[in-house]
Design a protein around this motif. Structure first.
Motif, PDB file in Angstrom:
ATOM      1  N   LYS A   1       0.865  -1.170   0.000  1.00  0.00           N
ATOM      2  CA  LYS A   1       0.000   0.000   0.000  1.00  0.00           C
ATOM      3  C   LYS A   1       0.908   1.228   0.000  1.00  0.00           C
ATOM      4  CE  LYS A   1      -4.216   1.817   2.042  1.00  0.00           C
ATOM      5  NZ  LYS A   1      -5.223   1.691   3.112  1.00  0.00           N
TER       6      LYS A   1
ATOM      7  N   GLU B   1       1.455   4.036   9.696  1.00  0.00           N
ATOM      8  CA  GLU B   1       0.741   2.889  10.255  1.00  0.00           C
ATOM      9  C   GLU B   1      -0.247   2.315   9.250  1.00  0.00           C
ATOM     10  OE1 GLU B   1      -1.039   4.267  13.805  1.00  0.00           O
ATOM     11  OE2 GLU B   1       0.867   4.544  14.884  1.00  0.00           O
ATOM     12  N   SER B   2      -0.626   3.139   8.282  1.00  0.00           N
ATOM     13  CA  SER B   2      -1.628   2.695   7.305  1.00  0.00           C
ATOM     14  C   SER B   2      -1.012   2.322   5.957  1.00  0.00           C
ATOM     15  CB  SER B   2      -2.673   3.804   7.084  1.00  0.00           C
ATOM     16  OG  SER B   2      -3.275   4.176   8.295  1.00  0.00           O
ATOM     17  N   TYR B   3       0.212   2.792   5.704  1.00  0.00           N
ATOM     18  CA  TYR B   3       0.827   2.566   4.388  1.00  0.00           C
ATOM     19  C   TYR B   3       2.191   1.892   4.559  1.00  0.00           C
ATOM     20  CZ  TYR B   3      -2.718   5.738   2.568  1.00  0.00           C
ATOM     21  OH  TYR B   3      -3.911   6.322   2.230  1.00  0.00           O
TER      22      TYR B   3
END
Length: 730
Positions: free
Chosen positions: A584, A659-661
């Motif tokens: 991601k 934290e998301s990618y």
């Protein structure tokens, strides 16, 4: 430079070299094909420098010249032949020929204002052309050149230039050189008209002879002035001595008797008169021969030293003439038998000369003119022989002991004084007569034209192929030189193998130059392309992706040293490639000076608004057309990152986003012009600089490279973009 680099350079620039060579060859071919046909004519001048003992030679030499003397004189003749003083005479003749005859060598239209001058050349009125004719005729007769200091002469010289007849133009296609091992000089002229070429070499030969005669006459004139004065002085001294001697005899009652000295002086005076008559007749015959040469194109051949039979025949005739003339001069009488013998000998000489003239003038001069020329040649030989015999008799008379008879047997000192004065007078008189003879020679040194030059039947062989080959070789060499000059001036990186040597930075990967601005990444990775450039780009991008995954920096700053290195295209391509690997990816546009990433993907310019709390987190991130690839755009402006980011807000944002990618790719401005990327580097785990292979390394680049080196481990490696396909494996 080693052989490999040499071949590498030639390979890269082969199309340039081929283009230069092709253009040069084509242009040379077209010019050579359009060039007019060239006709050459040649003739040879015999200088007579080795013919010192040839019968009937006009030279007065009695012994051969040394080799170095011959070479020096030949060189002098060569230089004289191309002097303006000689070539001007040919120029006048050419112009007068074209002006007077119905078939000129070159058209006169461009000289007259009654005709259109299509090529923009000078035009002249009929009166100006006629004035030029008169001036040329006057200059020709007086053997003068046109003076650049005179306004009228300058105009007439320009006329010759416009006709292509000026001495400088004639000299450009004229070749004059001596033939090794001989006393011959070859004259060759080339022009577009065969008759013109033949006319030039024939006229130049005759004008050279006339010019040499003029020089000899000038030199003789100075000598004659001195010798005439000396003869008058010696004659006066002799008359005074005789007057004193006659007075002595009267005072002493000496009966005057016939004196041998008086008889000898009377005989010398008679011989002098005979020699003067012979000189006049010799000059008349020589003048008539010259007229035949100039008006009828007659060629009088030189005696061929290699023709022993011809020489033996002429020597025999010359000996007979000498014998008859000696009897006639010494005995001072001419019998009928002697007259008949002289006549028969002259007829044989005429026959010999007629045969030689026929061989040298095949079908050119009429039989009647040849017969007249042969008669005049025989007369020239006879008079030369007679003058030679008279000279010998005069020398014999003047060398005899003086005999003076006096009735009382007294050897008077007055008689001795008279004898000495007589000897001095006769010596001066002999010198004067020899100088007069030399001055009357129309062709000093026996210079003659061996054969008449004829117009060439066909033009010179075309040199088109040779010129094309030479042009190809020269242009090929020029192309190689130009290639190396361009290489020297070209400071671009070009080769991946040279990158680390030039920059000192580790090379993470390379990307080849694409010829398209609309790269379809989905199609690129889903298909195998026949386009080698696209397929290569895909494979090289995968290598960079591999290094990224292996190192796994969560935040990566992609920057460059200068504008247009390809940061945006790499961000998008690398982001999509990582997404295909199940990662991601967030593309973060922090290039406030040029937010091209935001504009290209159509992202919302939300970064500044979010950091200033104008929008919520939900509106911060924009979705791209690619799955698992998101974007945060920016508005851009003149502010730097430290001026846009309040406190630790941006750093905290990156921590939250990480934290998301899996990967956060940030694009920063070029290092050479702005400090933005230096400020952004503190927020990145790794820095990846992009360099363009088409750009060089400037002083500003070197300063930015020093900064990149200072990052140490935080520098992941550089990417060399826009590499030519041919340079990838070199």
């Amino acid at each position: 430079m080693d052989l490999i680099n040499f071949l590498r350079i030639l390979s890269r620039r082969k199309w340039l070299i081929l283009a230069i060579t092709s253009v040069a060859v084509i242009v040379t071919f077209l010019i050579a094909e359009q060039a007019p046909s060239i006709y050459k004519s040649s003739t040879q001048l015999s200088t007579g420098l080795t013919d010192f003992n040839t019968p009937f030679s006009l030279s007065s030499r009695t012994e051969p010249l040394q080799k170095y003397e011959i070479e020096a004189r030949l060189k002098t003749y060569e230089e004289t032949l191309v002097l303006d003083q000689v070539l001007s005479l040919v120029s006048y003749q050419l112009f007068l020929h074209d002006l007077d005859l119905s078939e000129p060598f070159r058209p006169l239209e461009r000289l007259r204002n009654t005709y259109a001058a299509s090529d923009g050349a000078n035009t002249y009125s009929i009166l100006e052309v006629e004035n030029a004719r008169k001036n040329f005729e006057q200059k020709y007769d007086s053997l003068q050149t046109l003076k650049s200091t005179d306004a009228l002469d300058r105009q007439h010289l320009q006329i010759l230039d416009d006709m292509g007849y000026s001495p400088s133009i004639l000299r450009s296609t004229l070749t004059v050189q001596s033939i090794p091992g001989t006393d011959l000089i070859e004259i060759t002229f080339a022009s577009e008209e065969p008759r013109l070429s033949a006319f030039v070499v024939n006229t130049l030969s005759q004008e050279f002879i006339r010019y040499q005669t003029h020089l000899r006459a000038q030199q003789a004139e100075k000598s004659l002035e001195f010798l005439n004065r000396e003869v008058e002085i010696k004659r006066g001294e002799l008359a005074e001595k005789r007057r004193v001697w006659d007075g002595y005899r009267r005072d002493n009652g000496i009966t005057q008797v016939s004196n041998p000295m008086d008889r000898m002086l009377e005989r010398v005076e008679d011989l002098e008169e005979e020699r003067e008559k012979a000189n006049r007749r010799l000059s008349d015959s020589q003048r008539r021969l010259q007229q035949l040469q100039s008006t009828r194109g007659l060629v009088i051949p030189a005696v061929n030293n290699n023709n022993r039979a011809q020489i033996a025949r002429l020597e025999g005739l010359n000996e007979r003439l000498t014998r008859f003339h000696t009897r006639m001069v010494r005995d001072n009488r001419q019998t009928q038998g002697l007259t008949d013998s002289l006549k028969n000998t002259l007829e044989e000489m005429e026959t010999a000369f007629f045969q030689n003239l026929q061989e040298s003038n095949p079908g050119i001069v009429s039989e009647n003119d040849l017969s007249v020329a042969a008669q005049e040649q025989a007369q020239v030989g006879a008079f030369q022989n007679l003058i030679r015999v008279i000279n010998q008799e005069m020398r014999r008379l003047t060398r005899e002991p003086s005999a003076y008879s006096v009735l009382d047997g007294d050897a008077s000192t007055y008689a001795q004084d008279v004898a000495e004065a007589r000897d001095a007078y006769l010596l001066s008189l002999t010198k004067l007569n020899e100088a007069l003879l030399s001055a009357k020679e129309i062709n000093p040194g026996s210079i003659s034209q061996i054969s008449l030059a004829l117009p060439a039947d066909k033009p010179e062989p075309s040199k088109t192929l040779l010129l094309v080959i030479l042009s190809g070789l020269v242009s090929l060499s020029l192309g190689v030189v130009v290639t190396f000059i361009l290489e020297y001036l070209d400071t671009s990186i070009k080769f991946p193998s040279h990158f680390e040597e030039l920059t000192g930075l580790p090379l993470m990967g390379t990307l080849n130059k694409l010829l398209t601005n609309n790269l379809d990444l989905v199609s690129l990775f889903n298909e195998t392309h026949k386009n080698k450039s696209l397929e290569t780009y895909k494979q090289l991008l995968r290598k960079i992706r591999y290094d990224m995954v292996e190192d796994w920096p969560r935040t990566t700053l992609i920057t460059s040293t200068k504008f247009d290195a390809g940061k945006t295209s790499l961000m998008i391509s690398l982001g999509y490639s990582l997404s295909l690997n199940g990662k991601k990816v967030l593309l973060l546009d922090v290039n406030f000076k040029n937010n091209s990433l935001t504009k290209i993907v159509g992202a919302s310019p939300s970064l500044e608004k979010y950091l200033s709390q104008e929008i919520s987190r939900r509106k911060l991130i924009s979705r791209s057309i690619f799955k698992n690839v998101d974007i945060i755009g920016c508005e851009g402006g003149d502010l730097s990152p430290s001026e846009v980011f309040p406190d630790d807000t941006f750093e905290n944002l990156l921590i939250e986003l990480s934290e998301s990618y899996d990967f956060i790719l940030m694009e920063g401005p070029q290092l050479n012009d702005y400090a933005d990327s230096r400020e952004l580097a503190r927020y990145a785990s790794k820095v990846v600089p992009i360099f363009s292979a088409t750009a060089g390394i400037s002083q500003k680049d070197k300063e930015s490279i020093e900064y990149l080196r200072s990052l140490d481990d935080r520098l992941m490696g550089a990417v060399l973009n826009k590499v030519e396909m041919r340079n990838l494996n070199l």
